[in-house]
Design an enzyme around this catalytic site. Structure first.
Site, PDB file in Angstrom:
ATOM      1  N   SER A  24       0.822  -1.208   0.000  1.00 58.55           N
ATOM      2  CA  SER A  24       0.000   0.000   0.000  1.00 58.55           C
ATOM      3  C   SER A  24       0.854   1.256   0.000  1.00 58.55           C
ATOM      4  O   SER A  24       0.367   2.342  -0.283  1.00 58.55           O
ATOM      5  CB  SER A  24      -0.912   0.009   1.237  1.00 58.55           C
ATOM      6  OG  SER A  24      -0.139  -0.005   2.420  1.00 58.55           O
ATOM      7  N   CYS A  25       2.118   1.137   0.353  1.00 56.19           N
ATOM      8  CA  CYS A  25       2.971   2.326   0.429  1.00 56.19           C
ATOM      9  C   CYS A  25       4.023   2.336  -0.665  1.00 56.19           C
ATOM     10  O   CYS A  25       4.399   3.389  -1.153  1.00 56.19           O
ATOM     11  CB  CYS A  25       3.655   2.412   1.788  1.00 56.19           C
ATOM     12  SG  CYS A  25       4.657   0.977   2.209  1.00 56.19           S
TER      13      CYS A  25
END
Length: 287
Positions: A114-115
């Site tokens: 997600s990052c």
């Protein structure tokens, strides 16, 4: 399969009054995606539309781009030691002649995290694997895509109205595909918003509808890099979200020509990239 929701006992406190009752919860189970028999990825998802989810994931990975590249999808029987079919393992078989890219864990970090580990590597990966440039489709068949802000303003309510399982659980994200005229083309729900988008894109490939030119992707929640990536890989020109985008999502939109709209709530919205597709009625100061 009847596994979208489950019932659990809950203790409720309302205005000091305590009661026990069953509550409907959204189901969450792992799905293992195999490609030609080889394990590729595992995602936590809400059961349902599993084949479309797997296909959509492979579109975002640059493996599939047309219906004739897909030979078959099956649930894997005997996926467990006791031979029981859990319906949590799918194998996607590509058609003969389809070139499979070198898919490794290192290559896929940018799609599963997600990052992300490296912004530039993530942007480069999408730019080099996307099959279609983000444009407005065949402009000979019509004018360049231009959307009225009022049309965009109505999409969150239409998305919410189409969320059938959310009404029962309050625990699902949703993604919807709209035409340039605001017609709802498809909507999918899942515990993960990225899975909901994969289900939309997978259905589109199965219907031989890629690229999804002149369409709008509306998502609940925020617009992460991963969602912007999936829009780009499917040829979708407009991504709108009810919450904020990430900085990397904005960078990707700016580099690829994707129109990215965030904080779409009522008549208010922020346009982070691709404002040429939005019919603005007043001059916007530059700088």
């Amino acid at each position: 399969m009847g596994r979208v929701t489950e019932r659990r006992k809950v203790i409720r406190i309302r205005d000091g009054a305590v009661s026990a009752r069953p509550d409907t919860l959204v189901a969450e189970e792992p799905l293992e995606i195999r490609l030609n028999g080889r394990q590729l990825a595992i995602t936590m998802r809400t059961p349902g539309d599993d084949f479309a989810l797997a296909v959509g994931f492979l579109v975002s990975e640059g493996v599939l781009g047309a219906a004739d590249e897909l030979r078959n999808i099956v649930y894997c029987a005997g996926a467990t030691a006791d031979g029981v079919n859990t319906y949590n393992v799918v194998d996607v078989q590509t058609a003969p002649g389809v070139v499979i890219p070198d898919i490794t864990l290192e290559r896929n970090v940018y799609t599963t995290s997600s990052c992300g580990l490296c912004g530039k590597a993530s942007l480069d990966a999408v730019r080099t694997t996307a099959r279609w440039a983000i444009d407005d489709g065949d402009e000979s068949a019509g004018a360049p895509l231009r959307l009225e802000p009022e049309l965009l303003s109505g999409l969150p309510d239409r998305l919410r109205a189409a969320q059938r399982v959310f009404d029962r659980t309050g625990g699902l994200h949703a993604a919807a595909l709209f035409s340039e005229d605001g017609e709802l083309l498809d909507v999918r729900e899942d515990v993960g918003r990225h899975n909901a988008v994969d289900k939309l894109v997978g259905r589109a490939l199965q219907n031989d509808a890629l690229p999804l030119s002149r369409t709008i992707l509306m998502v609940s929640g925020r617009a992460s890099f991963e969602l912007a990536q999936k829009a780009v890989m499917a040829g979708i020109p407009v991504l709108a979200a009810v919450s904020a985008p990430s900085s990397l999502a904005v960078d990707l939109a700016a580099e690829t020509g994707l129109t990215l709209v965030g904080f779409l709530r009522g008549a208010s919205m922020n346009i982070y990239a691709g404002d040429h597709r939005i019919a603005l009625r007043s001059a916007v100061p530059q700088g």
